[in-house]
Design a protein around this motif. Structure first.
Motif, short mmCIF file in Angstrom:
data_model
loop_
_atom_site.label_atom_id
_atom_site.label_comp_id
_atom_site.label_asym_id
_atom_site.label_seq_id
_atom_site.Cartn_x
_atom_site.Cartn_y
_atom_site.Cartn_z
N TYR A 13 0.83 -1.21 0.00
CA TYR A 13 0.00 0.00 0.00
C TYR A 13 0.86 1.25 0.00
O TYR A 13 0.52 2.25 -0.65
N GLN A 14 1.97 1.23 0.72
CA GLN A 14 2.85 2.39 0.73
C GLN A 14 3.49 2.61 -0.64
O GLN A 14 3.63 3.75 -1.09
N LEU A 15 3.88 1.53 -1.30
CA LEU A 15 4.45 1.65 -2.65
C LEU A 15 3.40 2.19 -3.62
O LEU A 15 3.70 3.03 -4.48
N GLN A 16 2.17 1.73 -3.49
CA GLN A 16 1.09 2.22 -4.35
C GLN A 16 0.83 3.70 -4.08
O GLN A 16 0.59 4.48 -5.01
N GLN A 17 0.91 4.10 -2.81
CA GLN A 17 0.71 5.51 -2.46
C GLN A 17 1.79 6.38 -3.09
O GLN A 17 1.51 7.46 -3.63
N VAL A 18 3.04 5.94 -3.05
CA VAL A 18 4.13 6.69 -3.66
C VAL A 18 3.91 6.81 -5.16
O VAL A 18 4.09 7.88 -5.75
N LYS A 19 3.50 5.71 -5.79
CA LYS A 19 3.24 5.73 -7.23
C LYS A 19 2.13 6.72 -7.58
O LYS A 19 2.24 7.49 -8.54
N LEU A 20 1.06 6.72 -6.78
CA LEU A 20 -0.05 7.65 -7.04
C LEU A 20 0.35 9.09 -6.79
O LEU A 20 -0.09 10.00 -7.52
N ARG A 21 1.19 9.33 -5.80
CA ARG A 21 1.66 10.70 -5.55
C ARG A 21 2.51 11.20 -6.72
O ARG A 21 2.42 12.37 -7.10
N ARG A 22 3.35 10.32 -7.27
CA ARG A 22 4.16 10.71 -8.43
C ARG A 22 3.25 11.02 -9.62
O ARG A 22 3.48 11.98 -10.35
N GLN A 23 2.24 10.19 -9.81
CA GLN A 23 1.30 10.42 -10.91
C GLN A 23 0.57 11.74 -10.72
O GLN A 23 0.39 12.51 -11.68
N LEU A 24 0.14 12.03 -9.50
CA LEU A 24 -0.53 13.29 -9.20
C LEU A 24 0.42 14.47 -9.46
O LEU A 24 0.01 15.49 -10.04
N TRP A 25 1.66 14.34 -9.06
CA TRP A 25 2.64 15.40 -9.27
C TRP A 25 2.82 15.66 -10.77
O TRP A 25 2.85 16.82 -11.20
N ASP A 26 2.92 14.60 -11.56
CA ASP A 26 3.06 14.76 -13.01
C ASP A 26 1.84 15.44 -13.61
O ASP A 26 1.96 16.30 -14.50
N GLN A 27 0.65 15.09 -13.14
CA GLN A 27 -0.57 15.72 -13.64
C GLN A 27 -0.62 17.19 -13.27
O GLN A 27 -1.05 18.03 -14.07
N GLN A 28 -0.19 17.53 -12.06
CA GLN A 28 -0.18 18.93 -11.64
C GLN A 28 0.81 19.74 -12.48
O GLN A 28 0.52 20.89 -12.83
N ILE A 29 1.94 19.15 -12.81
CA ILE A 29 2.92 19.85 -13.65
C ILE A 29 2.34 20.08 -15.04
O ILE A 29 2.45 21.18 -15.60
N ALA A 30 1.70 19.06 -15.59
CA ALA A 30 1.10 19.20 -16.93
C ALA A 30 -0.01 20.25 -16.91
O ALA A 30 -0.11 21.06 -17.83
N LEU A 31 -0.82 20.25 -15.86
CA LEU A 31 -1.89 21.23 -15.76
C LEU A 31 -1.35 22.64 -15.61
O LEU A 31 -1.87 23.58 -16.22
N SER A 32 -0.29 22.80 -14.84
CA SER A 32 0.28 24.14 -14.67
C SER A 32 0.84 24.65 -15.99
O SER A 32 0.76 25.83 -16.28
N TYR A 33 1.39 23.76 -16.80
CA TYR A 33 1.89 24.18 -18.11
C TYR A 33 0.72 24.59 -19.02
O TYR A 33 0.81 25.59 -19.72
N LEU A 34 -0.36 23.82 -18.98
CA LEU A 34 -1.50 24.11 -19.87
C LEU A 34 -2.24 25.38 -19.49
O LEU A 34 -2.98 25.92 -20.30
N THR A 35 -2.08 25.86 -18.26
CA THR A 35 -2.80 27.06 -17.83
C THR A 35 -1.94 28.32 -17.85
O THR A 35 -2.38 29.35 -17.35
N THR A 36 -0.75 28.25 -18.44
CA THR A 36 0.06 29.47 -18.57
C THR A 36 -0.61 30.39 -19.59
O THR A 36 -1.27 29.92 -20.52
N PRO A 37 -0.47 31.70 -19.43
CA PRO A 37 -1.12 32.63 -20.35
C PRO A 37 -0.75 32.39 -21.82
O PRO A 37 -1.60 32.45 -22.70
N ALA A 38 0.50 32.08 -22.08
CA ALA A 38 0.92 31.85 -23.47
C ALA A 38 0.23 30.63 -24.05
O ALA A 38 -0.21 30.63 -25.21
#
Length: 96
Positions: free
Chosen positions: A30-55
């Motif tokens: 469960y801890q390994l799965q939690q780490v994997k999901l946190r990494r996936q969430l982090w990647d999604q947040q980075i992608a979303l922050s790029y897509l919401t830049t004004p440019a």
């Protein structure tokens, strides 16, 4: 009689240790799965922050031809200054 009691306690102890090992294994999984999901969430947040830049928003707006950005690069006016709550309703039509 004592030998039977000691054997029963030994079997019970082995059973409890086995259950403890299984529980530890599940906890680590469960801890390994939690780490994997946190990494996936982090990647999604980075992608979303790029897509919401004004440019990027301006680029996609131009690609979709939404009319949000004018040709000279200025933002199109989206709302009027009139307050919609101050408009008076039209009088109801009289029924014969």
């Amino acid at each position: 009689m004592i030998i039977i009691a000691l054997a029963a306690m030994a079997v019970g102890l082995v059973h409890i240790r086995h259950a403890e090992v299984v529980a530890r294994h599940d906890s680590q999984e469960y801890q390994l799965q939690q780490v994997k999901l946190r990494r996936q969430l982090w990647d999604q947040q980075i992608a979303l922050s790029y897509l919401t830049t004004p440019a990027e928003v301006r680029k996609r707006s131009e690609e979709m031809s939404l009319g949000l950005v004018e040709k000279n690069g200025t933002v199109a006016k989206m709302a009027s200054k009139a307050n919609p709550t101050t408009h008076k309703a039209a009088p109801a039509a009289k029924q014969p």
